[in-house]
Write a protein that holds these residues in place. Structure first.
Motif, PDB file in Angstrom:
ATOM      1  N   VAL A  37       0.843  -1.190   0.000  1.00 11.24           N
ATOM      2  CA  VAL A  37       0.000   0.000   0.000  1.00 11.24           C
ATOM      3  C   VAL A  37       0.877   1.238   0.000  1.00 11.24           C
ATOM      4  CG1 VAL A  37      -1.838   1.223   1.197  1.00 11.24           C
ATOM      5  CG2 VAL A  37      -1.704  -1.253   1.372  1.00 11.24           C
ATOM      6  N   PRO A  38       1.042   1.948  -1.143  1.00 11.28           N
ATOM      7  CA  PRO A  38       1.808   3.192  -1.135  1.00 11.28           C
ATOM      8  C   PRO A  38       0.948   4.325  -0.590  1.00 11.28           C
ATOM      9  CG  PRO A  38       1.056   2.714  -3.343  1.00 11.28           C
ATOM     10  CD  PRO A  38       0.611   1.564  -2.464  1.00 11.28           C
ATOM     11  N   GLN A  39       1.555   5.267   0.138  1.00  8.85           N
ATOM     12  CA  GLN A  39       0.773   6.323   0.766  1.00  8.85           C
ATOM     13  C   GLN A  39       0.232   7.331  -0.226  1.00  8.85           C
ATOM     14  OE1 GLN A  39       2.805   8.859   3.531  1.00  8.85           O
ATOM     15  NE2 GLN A  39       0.920   9.661   4.345  1.00  8.85           N
ATOM     16  N   ASP A  40       1.049   7.833  -1.134  1.00 10.17           N
ATOM     17  CA  ASP A  40       0.625   8.941  -1.972  1.00 10.17           C
ATOM     18  C   ASP A  40       0.530   8.598  -3.449  1.00 10.17           C
ATOM     19  OD1 ASP A  40       2.571  10.930   0.176  1.00 10.17           O
ATOM     20  OD2 ASP A  40       0.390  10.867   0.122  1.00 10.17           O
ATOM     21  N   GLY A  41       0.460   7.360  -3.813  1.00  4.16           N
ATOM     22  CA  GLY A  41       0.302   6.983  -5.200  1.00  4.16           C
ATOM     23  C   GLY A  41       1.537   6.309  -5.745  1.00  4.16           C
ATOM     24  N   ASP A  51      -0.782   7.471   8.917  1.00  4.75           N
ATOM     25  CA  ASP A  51       0.558   7.121   9.396  1.00  4.75           C
ATOM     26  C   ASP A  51       0.965   5.700   9.007  1.00  4.75           C
ATOM     27  OD1 ASP A  51       0.725   9.618  10.634  1.00  4.75           O
ATOM     28  OD2 ASP A  51      -0.171   8.856  12.481  1.00  4.75           O
ATOM     29  N   GLY A  52       0.086   4.989   8.292  1.00  5.98           N
ATOM     30  CA  GLY A  52       0.417   3.642   7.854  1.00  5.98           C
ATOM     31  C   GLY A  52       0.069   2.536   8.814  1.00  5.98           C
ATOM     32  N   VAL A  53      -0.732   2.833   9.832  1.00  4.33           N
ATOM     33  CA  VAL A  53      -1.129   1.815  10.798  1.00  4.33           C
ATOM     34  C   VAL A  53      -2.364   1.082  10.278  1.00  4.33           C
ATOM     35  CG1 VAL A  53      -1.953   1.426  13.163  1.00  4.33           C
ATOM     36  CG2 VAL A  53      -0.200   3.164  12.711  1.00  4.33           C
ATOM     37  N   ALA A  54      -2.328  -0.246  10.292  1.00  2.16           N
ATOM     38  CA  ALA A  54      -3.489  -1.035   9.882  1.00  2.16           C
ATOM     39  C   ALA A  54      -4.642  -0.761  10.834  1.00  2.16           C
ATOM     40  CB  ALA A  54      -3.144  -2.520   9.871  1.00  2.16           C
ATOM     41  N   VAL A  55      -5.802  -0.363  10.301  1.00  4.28           N
ATOM     42  CA  VAL A  55      -6.962  -0.009  11.116  1.00  4.28           C
ATOM     43  C   VAL A  55      -7.985  -1.142  11.128  1.00  4.28           C
ATOM     44  CG1 VAL A  55      -8.837   1.668  11.441  1.00  4.28           C
ATOM     45  CG2 VAL A  55      -6.594   2.440  10.640  1.00  4.28           C
ATOM     46  N   TRP A  56      -8.389  -1.600   9.956  1.00  3.99           N
ATOM     47  CA  TRP A  56      -9.318  -2.723   9.867  1.00  3.99           C
ATOM     48  C   TRP A  56      -9.206  -3.400   8.502  1.00  3.99           C
ATOM     49  CZ3 TRP A  56     -12.719  -1.821   5.905  1.00  3.99           C
ATOM     50  CH2 TRP A  56     -13.115  -0.511   5.642  1.00  3.99           C
ATOM     51  N   THR A  57      -9.643  -4.667   8.469  1.00  2.00           N
ATOM     52  CA  THR A  57      -9.724  -5.448   7.240  1.00  2.00           C
ATOM     53  C   THR A  57     -11.052  -6.181   7.247  1.00  2.00           C
ATOM     54  OG1 THR A  57      -7.326  -5.800   7.223  1.00  2.00           O
ATOM     55  CG2 THR A  57      -8.641  -7.265   5.856  1.00  2.00           C
ATOM     56  N   ARG A  58     -11.727  -6.169   6.109  1.00  2.00           N
ATOM     57  CA  ARG A  58     -12.985  -6.899   5.972  1.00  2.00           C
ATOM     58  C   ARG A  58     -12.896  -7.796   4.744  1.00  2.00           C
ATOM     59  NH1 ARG A  58     -12.843  -5.245  10.244  1.00  2.00           N
ATOM     60  NH2 ARG A  58     -14.242  -3.799  11.289  1.00  2.00           N
ATOM     61  N   TRP A  97       5.507   4.936   4.012  1.00  2.00           N
ATOM     62  CA  TRP A  97       5.279   3.827   4.934  1.00  2.00           C
ATOM     63  C   TRP A  97       4.848   2.574   4.182  1.00  2.00           C
ATOM     64  CZ3 TRP A  97       0.174   2.577   4.361  1.00  2.00           C
ATOM     65  CH2 TRP A  97      -0.738   3.594   4.122  1.00  2.00           C
ATOM     66  N   PRO A  98       5.798   1.887   3.563  1.00  2.00           N
ATOM     67  CA  PRO A  98       5.397   0.654   2.891  1.00  2.00           C
ATOM     68  C   PRO A  98       4.736  -0.289   3.885  1.00  2.00           C
ATOM     69  CG  PRO A  98       7.787   0.862   2.953  1.00  2.00           C
ATOM     70  CD  PRO A  98       7.214   2.108   3.550  1.00  2.00           C
ATOM     71  N   ASP A 106      -8.650   8.900   1.359  1.00  2.00           N
ATOM     72  CA  ASP A 106      -9.677   9.875   1.727  1.00  2.00           C
ATOM     73  C   ASP A 106      -9.059  11.239   2.006  1.00  2.00           C
ATOM     74  OD1 ASP A 106      -8.661   9.858   4.359  1.00  2.00           O
ATOM     75  OD2 ASP A 106     -10.320   8.689   5.177  1.00  2.00           O
ATOM     76  N   GLY A 107      -9.877  12.222   2.347  1.00  2.00           N
ATOM     77  CA  GLY A 107      -9.425  13.589   2.572  1.00  2.00           C
ATOM     78  C   GLY A 107      -8.488  13.751   3.752  1.00  2.00           C
ATOM     79  N   SER A 108      -8.447  12.775   4.651  1.00  2.00           N
ATOM     80  CA  SER A 108      -7.561  12.829   5.823  1.00  2.00           C
ATOM     81  C   SER A 108      -6.259  12.079   5.598  1.00  2.00           C
ATOM     82  CB  SER A 108      -8.270  12.247   7.048  1.00  2.00           C
ATOM     83  OG  SER A 108      -9.434  12.987   7.338  1.00  2.00           O
ATOM     84  N   GLY A 109      -6.089  11.508   4.415  1.00  2.00           N
ATOM     85  CA  GLY A 109      -4.864  10.774   4.114  1.00  2.00           C
ATOM     86  C   GLY A 109      -4.906   9.306   4.471  1.00  2.00           C
ATOM     87  N   ASN A 110      -6.062   8.806   4.927  1.00  2.00           N
ATOM     88  CA  ASN A 110      -6.195   7.382   5.202  1.00  2.00           C
ATOM     89  C   ASN A 110      -6.245   6.629   3.875  1.00  2.00           C
ATOM     90  OD1 ASN A 110      -6.517   7.722   8.097  1.00  2.00           O
ATOM     91  ND2 ASN A 110      -8.504   8.606   7.576  1.00  2.00           N
TER      92      ASN A 110
END
Length: 199
Positions: free
Chosen positions: A27-31, A90-97, A38-39, A57-61
């Motif tokens: 997952v690259p942060q900015d494209g 910041d590159g922290v995993a939040v959730w996976t579905r 944060w790879p 999203d607008g917050s960078g998530n």
């Protein structure tokens, strides 16, 4: 063309690995052209995973979608399951579905609406949200920003159909694009090749 109450909402297509060997999705942060601040990987040894799209999203998530033959969030439902994963700015995993049927399910597009909800588009060979309409249907699923399933809709004809992208418009409207080898309900589609659709 059949719709199961489709309350349809861009999607960057990242592509898929060249083989079906076990892989990790990055997952690259900015494209794709930006430095990797944060790879982050999703998956691991012995877990087959293919990325289908990413959105920010607008917050960078960051949000990643694709499909896996393994278990990312609970049990794998069948041949392959679609998934969506969320990462903080910041590159922290939040959730996976993970969502799927006993058949093959894949996700190819992802979008974020103005409320921060996540829209995932793909294809299913099973009955994900309604009865199977034909040989493979398109689907769109909506999750809240916290990863709670809001709805899933399945649409298709009596021939193969797949959603390849989804985009959210301001005010809650959503648009899904894809291909079909069938025809919209009540219409004839000339030729035998696949045709693009937007709904």
């Amino acid at each position: 063309w059949c719709s199961a109450g489709l309350p349809l909402g861009g999607s960057e297509r990242l592509g898929t690995p060249p083989s079906n060997e076990p892989a990790e999705a990055l997952v690259p942060q900015d494209g794709p052209q930006a430095p990797l601040d944060w790879p982050q990987s999703l998956g691991g040894a012995g877990l087959s995973i293919t990325s289908g799209g990413a959105a920010v999203d607008g917050s960078g998530n960051a949000f990643l979608t694709g499909h896996t033959s393994g278990a990312l969030d609970g049990e794998n439902q069948g041949e392959s399951d679609a998934f969506v994963a969320a990462y903080s700015a910041d590159g922290v995993a939040v959730w996976t579905r993970q969502l799927g049927t006993s058949e093959a399910d894949t996700a190819a597009g992802i979008g974020i609406d103005d409320g921060g909800n996540v829209l995932v588009a793909g294809s299913t060979a099973g009955a994900l949200a309604s009865e199977q309409h034909g040989f493979g249907d398109a689907f769109v699923a909506k999750y809240s920003a916290d990863g709670v399933s809001v709805w899933t809709s399945q649409l298709g004809s009596d021939a193969p159909d797949a959603a390849t992208g989804v985009s959210a418009a301001p005010g809650g409207a959503s648009f899904v694009v894809g291909f079909t080898r069938g025809a919209p309900e009540g219409e004839a589609r000339p030729g035998s090749d696949a045709a693009a659709f937007i709904a």
